[in-house]
Design a protein around this motif. Structure first.
Motif, PDB file in Angstrom:
ATOM      1  N   CYS A   1       0.830  -1.199   0.000  1.00 49.67           N
ATOM      2  CA  CYS A   1       0.000   0.000   0.000  1.00 49.67           C
ATOM      3  C   CYS A   1       0.869   1.256   0.000  1.00 49.67           C
ATOM      4  CB  CYS A   1      -0.900   0.018   1.236  1.00 49.67           C
ATOM      5  SG  CYS A   1       0.004   0.022   2.803  1.00 49.67           S
TER       6      CYS A   1
ATOM      7  N   PHE B   1      -2.803   1.203   5.435  1.00 45.97           N
ATOM      8  CA  PHE B   1      -1.882   2.162   4.817  1.00 45.97           C
ATOM      9  C   PHE B   1      -0.704   2.525   5.733  1.00 45.97           C
ATOM     10  CE2 PHE B   1      -6.164   2.608   3.192  1.00 45.97           C
ATOM     11  CZ  PHE B   1      -5.968   2.369   1.843  1.00 45.97           C
TER      12      PHE B   1
ATOM     13  N   THR C   1     -11.412   8.222   7.592  1.00 46.17           N
ATOM     14  CA  THR C   1     -10.648   8.505   6.371  1.00 46.17           C
ATOM     15  C   THR C   1     -10.065   7.223   5.802  1.00 46.17           C
ATOM     16  OG1 THR C   1     -10.093  10.709   7.175  1.00 46.17           O
ATOM     17  CG2 THR C   1      -8.746   9.840   5.396  1.00 46.17           C
TER      18      THR C   1
ATOM     19  N   GLN D   1     -12.740   5.384   4.061  1.00 42.90           N
ATOM     20  CA  GLN D   1     -13.020   5.965   2.750  1.00 42.90           C
ATOM     21  C   GLN D   1     -11.970   5.547   1.723  1.00 42.90           C
ATOM     22  OE1 GLN D   1     -13.257  10.165   3.605  1.00 42.90           O
ATOM     23  NE2 GLN D   1     -15.043   9.891   4.944  1.00 42.90           N
ATOM     24  N   PHE D   2     -10.718   5.441   2.144  1.00 38.12           N
ATOM     25  CA  PHE D   2      -9.675   4.941   1.250  1.00 38.12           C
ATOM     26  C   PHE D   2     -10.005   3.516   0.784  1.00 38.12           C
ATOM     27  CE2 PHE D   2      -6.007   7.743   3.086  1.00 38.12           C
ATOM     28  CZ  PHE D   2      -6.562   8.837   2.468  1.00 38.12           C
TER      29      PHE D   2
ATOM     30  N   SER E   1     -12.637   3.493  -1.796  1.00 41.22           N
ATOM     31  CA  SER E   1     -12.119   3.953  -3.081  1.00 41.22           C
ATOM     32  C   SER E   1     -11.422   2.834  -3.845  1.00 41.22           C
ATOM     33  CB  SER E   1     -11.149   5.116  -2.851  1.00 41.22           C
ATOM     34  OG  SER E   1     -10.574   5.542  -4.063  1.00 41.22           O
TER      35      SER E   1
ATOM     36  N   ASN F   1      -4.230   1.801  -3.784  1.00 39.65           N
ATOM     37  CA  ASN F   1      -3.907   3.229  -3.805  1.00 39.65           C
ATOM     38  C   ASN F   1      -5.160   4.035  -4.142  1.00 39.65           C
ATOM     39  OD1 ASN F   1      -2.883   5.810  -4.158  1.00 39.65           O
ATOM     40  ND2 ASN F   1      -1.020   5.096  -5.169  1.00 39.65           N
ATOM     41  N   PRO F   2      -5.674   4.821  -3.201  1.00 39.60           N
ATOM     42  CA  PRO F   2      -6.868   5.632  -3.469  1.00 39.60           C
ATOM     43  C   PRO F   2      -6.651   6.684  -4.557  1.00 39.60           C
ATOM     44  CG  PRO F   2      -6.413   5.505  -1.107  1.00 39.60           C
ATOM     45  CD  PRO F   2      -5.218   4.961  -1.813  1.00 39.60           C
TER      46      PRO F   2
END
Length: 509
Positions: free
Chosen positions: A111, A331, A397, A400-401, A404, A483-484
């Motif tokens: 990541c 991440f 957050t 949310q990544f 995505s 990878n967002p």
């Protein structure tokens, strides 16, 4: 010189004035200045690398990199300035490093990492706490314990659960299998495996898992003295999830053969497909047969933070133990992983008291020496990276990544399915897509050669990095999205690279 005597004044002065000793990290002005200057130069080089390199890989050959490194002698004992060594490092490593942060890197489970974690790394390395005992870690212990509690709550484990940070999924899976083995022995035999070893029937112990589960299960069972043959693969369904009916049948077959099933391992995110076994259905089967239930969520653990997809891990809290790799879907930089158990009493299977380290008296006093829960002794303060992440960015957050990268995988699968020149094997549950380029009516052998060539050609070109795998001995390409920042345009351009190299291969063969 009599070694029992202290250093002479002249010798002590010589050591203090020797320039090389400014590189011993210590509380004097010269040492601090050297630290600040060296770190500033390193940060500048890394920053410039990020800004100047537009590809995930330079395309350098194996032979050229080996030749550069072979030219360096470590036997002449020469001393060089930090500037010289950094420039040397740039040539040997930095210029040709694989850039996992690049949006066109979609190969393995690597990541991109977060800036707060790099700040944490500076503290981890510079202050160099060891997490095995309280008197080496102090406040670091409570930070790790807080994160363990946070993860246990996300797993919906009982308040009596516990955990420990580990080096990675392989170590965490080892701990799960170790506890499963010793729990079975303690429950069914009048012996203590820590003191007495394994019973004579141990060669009949079996661990059931998906036929596409991680290789570390076999590796770890070998290390645990049960042998790789202790792994019994269970068939998967059309979605590459463990088939529950096949699981029941396999357990019965093993018992009829005179073997002794001791555990089931469910996978929450297989390496190739990202498929998640039906954990809610596996749990009652484990209980009915008195089997330990471990979940390998090294890949899928990040779903715990996703508001859209966390239901895919339904049933994970019913397990006896869990593996989570923060350095995959949280991440975090390598290494950052965790092992969790639903009952802290299971720690007794690995606990050991050393008088110089974590004496029984200290435990009775309530001193939190974490070494009792770990198969490592010296252990980095890797928990600080996750702590910094949560305090600076928050868990939402990260969730949310995850959303995505899952959207990217779903977009890609649909895009390829809409084309006549690609064959897609899976509908992604997390962020992996397995497929192959099939532009003509060929056989598996010709497609294997074609897709193997494509992977190598793309890697050597360096504009993107993808990987390949084998399904039923047939080569397929694989995208793993973590990878967002990867966009639809990036994905479309990589697919066009595949087509370009595939057409080049076809025109020359």
């Amino acid at each position: 010189m009599n070694l029992q005597e202290p250093l002479s004044i002249d010798l002590e002065k010589s050591i203090r004035e020797n320039k090389t000793h400014t590189y011993l990290f210590s509380n004097n002005k010269k040492s601090v200045a050297a630290y600040q200057e060296s770190m500033a130069k390193a940060v500048r080089m890394i920053s410039n690398h990020l800004l100047e390199n537009e590809k995930p890989f330079s395309g350098a050959s194996l032979s050229s990199l080996k030749e550069k490194c072979d030219a360096v002698s470590l036997y002449d004992d020469q001393q060089h300035s930090i500037d010289y060594v950094l420039e040397e490092l740039k040539e040997l490593y930095v210029n040709d490093v694989i850039n996992f942060h690049h949006p066109k890197y979609i190969a393995h489970l690597n990541c991109p990492i977060l800036t707060p974690t790099l700040v944490a790394e500076a503290f981890i390395s510079s202050l160099n706490s060891s997490m095995d005992t309280w008197d080496q870690s102090t406040g670091g212990t409570f930070i790790e314990l807080k994160l363990i509690e946070w993860t246990l709550r996300k797993l919906q484990y009982p308040t009596n659960g516990d955990g420990i940070f580990t080096s990675g999924g392989t170590q965490s899976n080892l701990m799960g299998l170790l506890l499963a083995r010793d729990h079975y022995i303690k429950t069914h035999y009048n012996m203590d495996p820590k003191m007495d070893g394994l019973p004579s029937e141990a060669n009949k112990f079996k661990v059931l898992c998906s036929e596409i589960s991680h290789f570390s299960l076999k590796k770890n069972l070998s290390l645990l003295g049960l042998g790789q043959n202790a792994v019994v693969p269970v068939a998967v369904d059309k979605n590459y999830k463990m088939d529950v009916n096949a699981l029941k049948k396999t357990i019965q077959q093993q018992k009829e053969l005179g073997n002794i099933p001791i555990a089931i391992v469910g996978t929450a995110g297989t390496t190739d497909f990202g498929s998640i076994d039906p954990l809610t259905d596996i749990s009652p089967i484990a209980k009915e047969n008195s089997l330990w239930f471990h979940v390998d969520a090294a890949y899928g653990g990040g779903l715990l933070l996703s508001k859209k997809h966390k239901q895919k891990l339904m049933g994970i809290g019913l397990s006896d133990s869990v593996t989570i790799d923060y350095h995959k879907t949280f991440f975090q930089p390598v290494s950052s992983s965790g092992f969790f158990m639903r009952d802290k009493s299971f720690v007794d299977y690995i606990k050991y008291h050393a008088d110089y380290l974590n004496s029984k008296e200290q435990e009775d006093e309530g001193i939190p020496n974490m070494v009792k829960k770990s198969i490592q002794t010296t252990r980095r303060f890797d928990a600080l990276k996750l702590w910094m992440t949560l305090r600076v960015m928050g868990a939402d957050t990260l969730g949310q990544f995850m959303d995505s990268v899952i959207e990217n995988a779903q977009f890609t699968a649909q895009l390829l399915q809409n084309r006549s020149d690609f064959e897609v094997l899976n509908q992604p549950e997390i962020s992996a897509v397995v497929f192959r380029y099939t532009p003509y009516n060929g056989n598996d052998s010709s497609y294997c050669n074609l897709n193997s060539y494509i992977r190598k050609a793309i890697f050597n070109e360096g504009k993107a990095i993808i990987t390949s795998t084998k399904v039923n001995q047939t080569v397929y390409l694989k995208f793993t999205f973590l990878n967002p920042l990867t966009t639809a345009t990036d994905i479309e351009e990589i697919i066009e690279m595949i087509v370009h190299h595939g057409q080049h291969y076809s025109s020359n063969n």
